[in-house]
Design a protein around this motif. Structure first.
Motif, PDB file in Angstrom:
ATOM      1  N   ASN A  86      -7.891  31.689   9.073  1.00  0.00           N
ATOM      2  CA  ASN A  86      -9.208  32.334   9.120  1.00  0.00           C
ATOM      3  C   ASN A  86      -8.995  33.810   9.449  1.00  0.00           C
ATOM      4  O   ASN A  86      -8.996  34.220  10.621  1.00  0.00           O
ATOM      5  CB  ASN A  86     -10.091  31.664  10.176  1.00  0.00           C
ATOM      6  CG  ASN A  86     -11.526  32.128  10.109  1.00  0.00           C
ATOM      7  OD1 ASN A  86     -11.794  33.270   9.733  1.00  0.00           O
ATOM      8  ND2 ASN A  86     -12.444  31.260  10.473  1.00  0.00           N
ATOM      9  N   ARG A  89     -11.629  35.827  11.635  1.00  0.00           N
ATOM     10  CA  ARG A  89     -11.567  35.548  13.068  1.00  0.00           C
ATOM     11  C   ARG A  89     -10.302  36.144  13.695  1.00  0.00           C
ATOM     12  O   ARG A  89     -10.316  36.607  14.839  1.00  0.00           O
ATOM     13  CB  ARG A  89     -11.613  34.043  13.318  1.00  0.00           C
ATOM     14  CG  ARG A  89     -12.989  33.406  13.158  1.00  0.00           C
ATOM     15  CD  ARG A  89     -13.006  32.012  13.731  1.00  0.00           C
ATOM     16  NE  ARG A  89     -12.693  32.018  15.164  1.00  0.00           N
ATOM     17  CZ  ARG A  89     -12.353  30.918  15.848  1.00  0.00           C
ATOM     18  NH1 ARG A  89     -12.247  29.755  15.207  1.00  0.00           N
ATOM     19  NH2 ARG A  89     -12.091  30.987  17.130  1.00  0.00           N
ATOM     20  N   GLN A  90      -9.201  36.103  12.912  1.00  0.00           N
ATOM     21  CA  GLN A  90      -7.961  36.693  13.427  1.00  0.00           C
ATOM     22  C   GLN A  90      -8.118  38.203  13.651  1.00  0.00           C
ATOM     23  O   GLN A  90      -7.663  38.742  14.662  1.00  0.00           O
ATOM     24  CB  GLN A  90      -6.810  36.412  12.457  1.00  0.00           C
ATOM     25  CG  GLN A  90      -6.286  34.986  12.521  1.00  0.00           C
ATOM     26  CD  GLN A  90      -5.201  34.730  11.484  1.00  0.00           C
ATOM     27  OE1 GLN A  90      -5.281  35.205  10.353  1.00  0.00           O
ATOM     28  NE2 GLN A  90      -4.179  33.989  11.878  1.00  0.00           N
ATOM     29  N   LEU A  92     -10.851  39.843  14.258  1.00  0.00           N
ATOM     30  CA  LEU A  92     -11.715  40.047  15.417  1.00  0.00           C
ATOM     31  C   LEU A  92     -10.929  39.837  16.707  1.00  0.00           C
ATOM     32  O   LEU A  92     -11.069  40.606  17.674  1.00  0.00           O
ATOM     33  CB  LEU A  92     -12.899  39.082  15.353  1.00  0.00           C
ATOM     34  CG  LEU A  92     -13.908  39.160  16.504  1.00  0.00           C
ATOM     35  CD1 LEU A  92     -14.516  40.555  16.584  1.00  0.00           C
ATOM     36  CD2 LEU A  92     -14.996  38.098  16.325  1.00  0.00           C
ATOM     37  N   GLU A  93     -10.077  38.817  16.725  1.00  0.00           N
ATOM     38  CA  GLU A  93      -9.258  38.534  17.903  1.00  0.00           C
ATOM     39  C   GLU A  93      -8.284  39.682  18.183  1.00  0.00           C
ATOM     40  O   GLU A  93      -8.048  40.056  19.344  1.00  0.00           O
ATOM     41  CB  GLU A  93      -8.505  37.222  17.696  1.00  0.00           C
ATOM     42  CG  GLU A  93      -7.724  36.740  18.908  1.00  0.00           C
ATOM     43  CD  GLU A  93      -8.621  36.172  19.998  1.00  0.00           C
ATOM     44  OE1 GLU A  93      -8.119  35.951  21.113  1.00  0.00           O
ATOM     45  OE2 GLU A  93      -9.829  35.962  19.726  1.00  0.00           O
ATOM     46  N   ARG A 115      -6.577  27.062  16.474  1.00  0.00           N
ATOM     47  CA  ARG A 115      -8.025  27.313  16.423  1.00  0.00           C
ATOM     48  C   ARG A 115      -8.402  28.294  15.316  1.00  0.00           C
ATOM     49  O   ARG A 115      -9.568  28.411  14.958  1.00  0.00           O
ATOM     50  CB  ARG A 115      -8.528  27.802  17.777  1.00  0.00           C
ATOM     51  CG  ARG A 115      -8.117  29.194  18.192  1.00  0.00           C
ATOM     52  CD  ARG A 115      -8.685  29.506  19.567  1.00  0.00           C
ATOM     53  NE  ARG A 115      -8.502  30.897  19.964  1.00  0.00           N
ATOM     54  CZ  ARG A 115      -7.421  31.389  20.516  1.00  0.00           C
ATOM     55  NH1 ARG A 115      -6.376  30.583  20.725  1.00  0.00           N
ATOM     56  NH2 ARG A 115      -7.344  32.659  20.863  1.00  0.00           N
ATOM     57  N   PHE A 116      -7.425  28.999  14.762  1.00  0.00           N
ATOM     58  CA  PHE A 116      -7.675  29.898  13.635  1.00  0.00           C
ATOM     59  C   PHE A 116      -7.280  29.272  12.299  1.00  0.00           C
ATOM     60  O   PHE A 116      -7.328  29.931  11.265  1.00  0.00           O
ATOM     61  CB  PHE A 116      -6.905  31.211  13.820  1.00  0.00           C
ATOM     62  CG  PHE A 116      -7.326  31.985  15.028  1.00  0.00           C
ATOM     63  CD1 PHE A 116      -8.554  32.631  15.060  1.00  0.00           C
ATOM     64  CD2 PHE A 116      -6.501  32.066  16.139  1.00  0.00           C
ATOM     65  CE1 PHE A 116      -8.945  33.350  16.174  1.00  0.00           C
ATOM     66  CE2 PHE A 116      -6.886  32.783  17.266  1.00  0.00           C
ATOM     67  CZ  PHE A 116      -8.114  33.421  17.282  1.00  0.00           C
TER      68      PHE A 116
END
Length: 307
Positions: A86, A89-90, A92-93, A115-116
């Motif tokens: 993802n 999301r990565q 953003l992290e 979780r990604f």
């Protein structure tokens, strides 16, 4: 749905399929039983519409297992079939970690976490399910490219998937695997060797009539016999695409909607598009050819009644 135990015999496998309204001959029931008993994928090959895909659905329902379906197509890749990261999301992290002054090593370790991970059908099938391992349907494998077929060897050999950033994920309990092919191209022997193979043929007239009794019970005996006789006659002709069992069921249901009690030339001509899917085949059957085949069917059924 509560999970059921795997069938302990060929007769039990036949009963399991029959309990889900699937009429199987003994050779198919034997292949299903052996596949389940020995934990090997079942490779079903045959023409479209003969009931290959339905086997996976029936097993999932009858055994109380989750059905995971991978519909194959040209260009299918690992990202669509197995997993992908993802990336949104990565990213953003990463921004959040950088704002918090995390080190590069910490960020790399953190973003390649499960979780990604977006799990696609093949990876989902390796996860335990409620009541047991899921049923994995790899549908129409012949539509994929050979490189993807080669990738499946690891999955079907050891029921595991290797993700470079994480490592190898192995199923605690192998899924029940059903692979189908319409034989638009040959599947490599290396993959077939890992499976039990069964050719799903068109049913005999007797078995197709039994299928109609189960799938279209509202159709009367006379109409059902004529429908089966007509479809069986079509399969002996040199058509671009012969009708499968699915078309037989659809045709019986369509005729019932038209309140037909028996086949007539008019009813046949009006509904040929239900059983034939190519215009050349429809044009060949319309009119005199349909009448000839119908007369032949009625004569055969009349002879059986006379005896």
């Amino acid at each position: 749905m509560a999970a059921s135990a795997l069938p302990a015999s060929v007769d039990a496998a036949t009963a399991l399929l029959a309990g889900q309204r699937y009429v199987a001959d003994r050779s198919l029931a034997t292949a299903v039983f052996l596949s389940l008993k020995l934990g090997r994928p079942l490779f079903l090959e045959g023409e479209a519409g003969v009931g290959k895909t339905e086997i996976a659905k029936v097993l999932a329902s009858g055994l109380g297992r989750r059905l995971i379906r991978l519909q194959c197509y040209e260009g299918l890749d690992i990202g669509s079939a197995v997993y992908e990261w993802n990336y949104a999301r990565q990213m953003l992290e990463i921004r959040l970690a950088e704002a918090g002054s995390a080190s590069r090593e910490e960020i790399e370790r953190d973003i390649f976490d499960e979780r990604f991970l977006i799990k696609r059908p093949l990876l989902q099938a390796l996860e335990p399910g409620v009541g047991g391992a899921p049923v994995l349907l790899i549908d129409e494998l012949d539509r994929t490219d050979e490189p993807f077929e080669a990738y499946l060897l690891e999955v079907l050999s050891d029921f595991q998937v290797t993700i470079p950033e994480i490592g190898t994920i192995k199923a605690a309990e192998p899924p029940i695997v059903i692979i189908t092919s319409n034989r638009t191209r040959e599947i490599h022997d290396a993959l077939k060797r890992r499976c039990f193979y069964h050719w799903v043929d068109y049913p005999s007239a007797a078995r197709e009539l039994e299928i109609l009794k189960v799938k279209a019970p509202e159709a009367g005996p006379a109409l059902s016999q004529e429908v089966v006789g007509f479809v069986q006659g079509l399969r002996k002709m040199d058509l671009f695409k012969q009708p499968g069992v699915a078309e037989t069921i659809d045709w019986a249901e369509a005729l019932m909607q038209l309140d037909a009690l028996a086949l007539t030339p008019e009813a046949i001509n009006d509904t040929l598009g239900v059983i034939l899917k190519y215009q050349d085949d429809i044009q060949r059957l319309q009119g005199s050819e349909a009448q000839r085949l119908l007369d032949q069917v009625k004569a055969e059924l009349g002879g059986q009644t006379a005896h």
